[in-house]
Design an enzyme around this catalytic site. Structure first.
Site, PDB file in Angstrom:
ATOM      1  N   ASP A   1       0.758  -1.138   0.044  1.00  0.00           N
ATOM      2  CA  ASP A   1      -0.261  -0.017   0.111  1.00  0.00           C
ATOM      3  C   ASP A   1       0.909   1.320   0.192  1.00  0.00           C
ATOM      4  O   ASP A   1       2.187   1.141   0.152  1.00  0.00           O
ATOM      5  CB  ASP A   1      -0.896  -0.016   1.125  1.00  0.00           C
ATOM      6  CG  ASP A   1      -2.227   0.950   1.021  1.00  0.00           C
ATOM      7  OD1 ASP A   1      -2.173   1.517  -0.055  1.00  0.00           O
ATOM      8  OD2 ASP A   1      -3.097   0.808   1.779  1.00  0.00           O
TER       9      ASP A   1
HETATM   10  C1  BGC Z   1      -4.979   3.555  -0.029  1.00  0.00           C
HETATM   11  C2  BGC Z   1      -5.285   2.430  -1.320  1.00  0.00           C
HETATM   12  C3  BGC Z   1      -5.039   3.147  -2.591  1.00  0.00           C
HETATM   13  C4  BGC Z   1      -3.388   3.778  -2.583  1.00  0.00           C
HETATM   14  C5  BGC Z   1      -3.388   4.484  -3.880  1.00  0.00           C
HETATM   15  C6  BGC Z   1      -3.663   4.229  -0.035  1.00  0.00           C
HETATM   16  O1  BGC Z   1      -3.777   5.353   0.725  1.00  0.00           O
HETATM   17  O2  BGC Z   1      -4.999   2.940   1.348  1.00  0.00           O
HETATM   18  O3  BGC Z   1      -6.326   1.836  -1.089  1.00  0.00           O
HETATM   19  O4  BGC Z   1      -4.881   2.050  -3.522  1.00  0.00           O
HETATM   20  O5  BGC Z   1      -3.560   4.619  -1.547  1.00  0.00           O
HETATM   21  O6  BGC Z   1      -4.109   5.684  -3.781  1.00  0.00           O
END
Ligand code: BGC
Length: 717
Positions: A245
């Protein structure tokens, strides 16, 4: 163009630095002085290696629609994407075909806007109704979660682009999500928190998986070899690649070893000077003998074997013109099937001629979805008021005007100004009881029915609160319901409540004041049309709850949410084990407000002719559903199984299959046959899956507590 066969050769030609670049993203595209993004607003990009003919690939959110910037600098064109209903609402359809259709539309938008991988579906479990991102997740049940995700993935990937199952795993809260240590037994993991991922991996072969921010039993998910290698690859046969993530902590070398192939978005030091440059850290670790280069090579190959299939690698010429009109129709259909009728004492449908008094500012500030990376930028959002106007329902325009005027005034004050944040626009809830009793009386006099809107929004980065104005209605919302109900009921007229929310709220203390309750969730850009057509009776609701509505927050079994110590949680123990949602309510005799699987219709259904037959290692269950009412409608038949008492504790019952009927006309029936493999009845004893001997009960019904037919079968070995 690089092909799959060429991957080993290409990797053998790479320098150490090139390999390190493949496993680390380029940083937030277009931010912090990074080069201009290929697709503005996309969340990530991979490194190209021009010397070897390797292009970059583009990754973008999210579960309810492609999240890219709708406008670009010095460009008159627009790049809007469809806002579909939130995932919880998609799961409320219990309709695999609809999920696949939504996936196909999203996949086309991903491809035609120059993106390669969609960062969806999100698959964490509704452990607690207050998780701020529940709207992005499907259900409290792992089977429903896995089946919905598998259908969605199939749809998206049929368009030649990839998906990303997230957030793997046990990421059921937003509070301190980067550091929280989730403590959970292997049984609860295997049966509840991992099960949905397992189903989706096995059934739909997703290109990628995103490891979660949190720790799992002491180790960051992105550095957890047991999770990413043993479970995901060895046990389930996952063949794609794993990415972190965004800005997940903490050690790039450990990530590589654990089987976390790619670090996203890369350049974590841009947001935290204490963090390392991951490319450099990996190069140094290999040079200094702390990281075996073979591991790096393994990860590079995992990534390239997937990316060779991407549009970017194939040199696809995208149009920037997906068929948004066609996708809007699918978004509408998905929304219609996801609306849930929770209560109906004859107020719904109101018909086409009823004079409607709409109360609540949500008629104008309709919530299409949540905030954060699950947000979307559609061409339009049809508010509930505009949807009713467009469908020519007879809304009281003077009342609508009063709401518009009130909102214009209050939103211009400092206290209630709409805040623009990195996570989207935050609408602070405004008091709802701005009309006097006399005014409401006047509207009651001249209208036939009142509809009161209750709205909630939440999103990434924070959890909801067990307080008034959030899980509980605020005092002003209660006052509005009291006044409107008194005025309308006093004149023999009905009152409907519409819940435009992303996750359960408390309903028991006020539901007797209204005649009908419609749960419309956050239905995306088509919300107003969907609501208008269900309210008028043009369409018949057929959604069922993918998550229980508790009577009170104190009934929710995840007592430890969001962890200890209370003022700054560091760890959260999933002490309730496998007893999540209905598994807890049913086993421990706790009555929910509305149970898992519940949802009414404008017609009624009968269940008949149950047959349960065992064949080799499976049970074949067949029965008929008949439309016994007077309107066409669809029913979600649910098949639960109750296991015999054996060595392991078992929940009272568990969902094992479901089937949504086609549209049945009055009197029409559908014969349903499903098969349950014996292995789907297994529980995890801490080391292995076991199917207990004995007599099992097959419970077929319209909800988890409205069981219509019961059959039995025996497993003797
Ligand atoms: C989130 C993810 C997301 C990623 C990219 C993170 O803060 O938890 O779900 O895909 O950002 O935007």
């Amino acid at each position: 163009m690089v092909t799959l066969e060429e991957v080993p050769d290409i990797v053998s030609k790479m320098t150490l630095e090139e390999k390190a670049r493949i496993v680390v993203g380029v940083g937030m595209p277009g931010m912090f002085g990074n080069p201009p993004p290929r697709v503005p607003g996309a969340a990530g990009e991979t490194h190209p290696i021009e010397r070897l003919g390797i292009p970059s690939a583009v990754l973008a959110d999210g579960p309810a629609g492609l999240r890219i910037n709708p406008r670009r600098e010095n460009d008159d064109k627009t790049y809007h994407a469809t806002a579909f209903p939130v995932e919880t609402m998609l799961a409320s359809t219990w309709n695999r075909e609809i999920l696949e259709a939504v996936g196909r539309c999203l996949g086309e938008e991903v491809r035609e806007y120059g993106v390669d991988i969609l960062l969806a579906p999100a698959m964490n479990i509704h452990r607690n109704p207050l998780c701020g991102r529940n709207f992005e997740y499907y259900s409290e049940d792992p089977l429903l979660t896995g089946e919905m995700a598998a259908a969605f993935v199939k749809g998206v990937q049929s368009q030649g682009v990839g998906t990303c199952l997230k957030h793997f795993a046990a990421n059921e809260q937003e509070t301190n999500r980067h550091l929280i240590d989730t403590l959970v037994s292997e049984r609860a993991l295997r049966e509840i928190y991992l099960k949905g991922f397992e189903i989706a991996v096995r059934k739909s072969k997703p290109w990628t998986v995103m490891s979660a921010y949190n720790k799992l039993n002491g180790q960051h998910c992105s550095q957890n070899e047991w999770l990413l290698t043993k479970v995901l690859r060895d046990d389930w046969g996952f063949e794609g690649f794993v990415m972190t993530d965004w800005f997940a902590k903490d050690d790039p070398v450990e990530m590589m070893r654990a089987g976390n192939d790619m670090i996203m978005p890369g350049k974590a030091y841009q947001i935290d000077p204490k963090r390392k440059d991951e490319v450099e850290a990996i190069i140094n670790a290999v040079k200094e003998g702390r990281l075996d280069e073979e591991i790096l090579i393994r990860n590079v190959k995992n990534i390239l074997r997937i990316l060779v299939n991407s549009p970017s690698f194939k040199g696809y010429k995208y149009s920037n013109k997906p068929d948004l009109d066609a996708h809007a129709r699918v978004a509408y259909e998905a929304g219609v099937e996801g609306v849930i009728l929770l209560k109906n004492n004859g107020a719904l449908p109101v018909g086409r001629d009823a004079r409607i008094a709409l109360f609540g500012t949500g008629q104008i500030e309709t919530i299409k979805g949540g905030t954060g990376s699950g947000d979307t930028h559609p061409r339009y959002v049809i508010s509930i008021l505009d949807g009713m106007r467009e469908r020519r329902l007879r809304v009281d325009e003077e009342l609508a005007e009063a709401h518009a005027k009130y909102l214009a005034e209050i939103r211009s004050t400092n206290e209630y100004r709409i805040e623009k944040t990195v996570f989207g626009e935050i609408f602070k809830p405004v008091p709802q009881d701005f009309l006097s009793e006399e005014e409401i009386g006047r509207f009651a006099e001249r209208n036939d029915v009142a509809i009161i809107l209750i709205s909630r929004i939440s999103g990434e980065g924070y959890d909801r609160r067990p307080e008034k104005g959030d899980f509980y209605l605020s005092d002003d919302e209660i006052r509005l319901i009291e006044r409107v109900s008194k005025a309308f009921h006093g004149r023999g007229k009905k009152v409907v409540a519409i819940l435009n929310i992303g996750s359960p709220i408390e309903v028991v203390s006020w539901r007797s004041m209204v005649d009908s309750i419609l749960l419309t969730w956050q239905a995306g850009q088509e919300t107003g049309r969907i609501v208008a057509d269900i309210v008028s009776g043009e369409r018949n609701p057929s959604g069922k709850l993918p998550t229980s509505f508790p009577m009170d927050y104190s009934d929710v079994p995840s007592w430890s949410f969001p962890g200890e110590p209370k003022d700054n949680p560091q760890r959260v123990a999933y002490d309730e084990g496998i007893y999540v949602g209905y598994r807890y309510y049913d086993t421990f005799g706790v009555e929910p407000a509305y149970e898992f699987g519940f949802g009414l219709s404008y017609t009624s259904f009968e269940y008949r002719n149950l047959k349960v037959e065992t064949l080799d290692n499976r049970v074949v269950v067949s029965f008929e559903v008949v439309n016994a009412g007077s309107l066409p409608g669809k029913e979600v038949a649910q098949i639960y199984v109750r296991a015999p008492k054996g060595r392991l504790d078992k929940p009272f019952q568990e969902l094992k299959e479901f089937h949504k009927t086609r549209l049945l006309n009055p009197g029409e029936k559908e014969k349903i046959t499903v098969e349950l493999g014996f292995n789907s009845l297994a529980s995890y004893d801490g080391e292995k899956w076991v199917v207990e001997k004995g007599e099992y009960e097959v419970r077929v019904g319209s909800s988890s507590r409205d069981i219509r037919l019961i059959g039995r079968f025996t497993i003797s070995q």
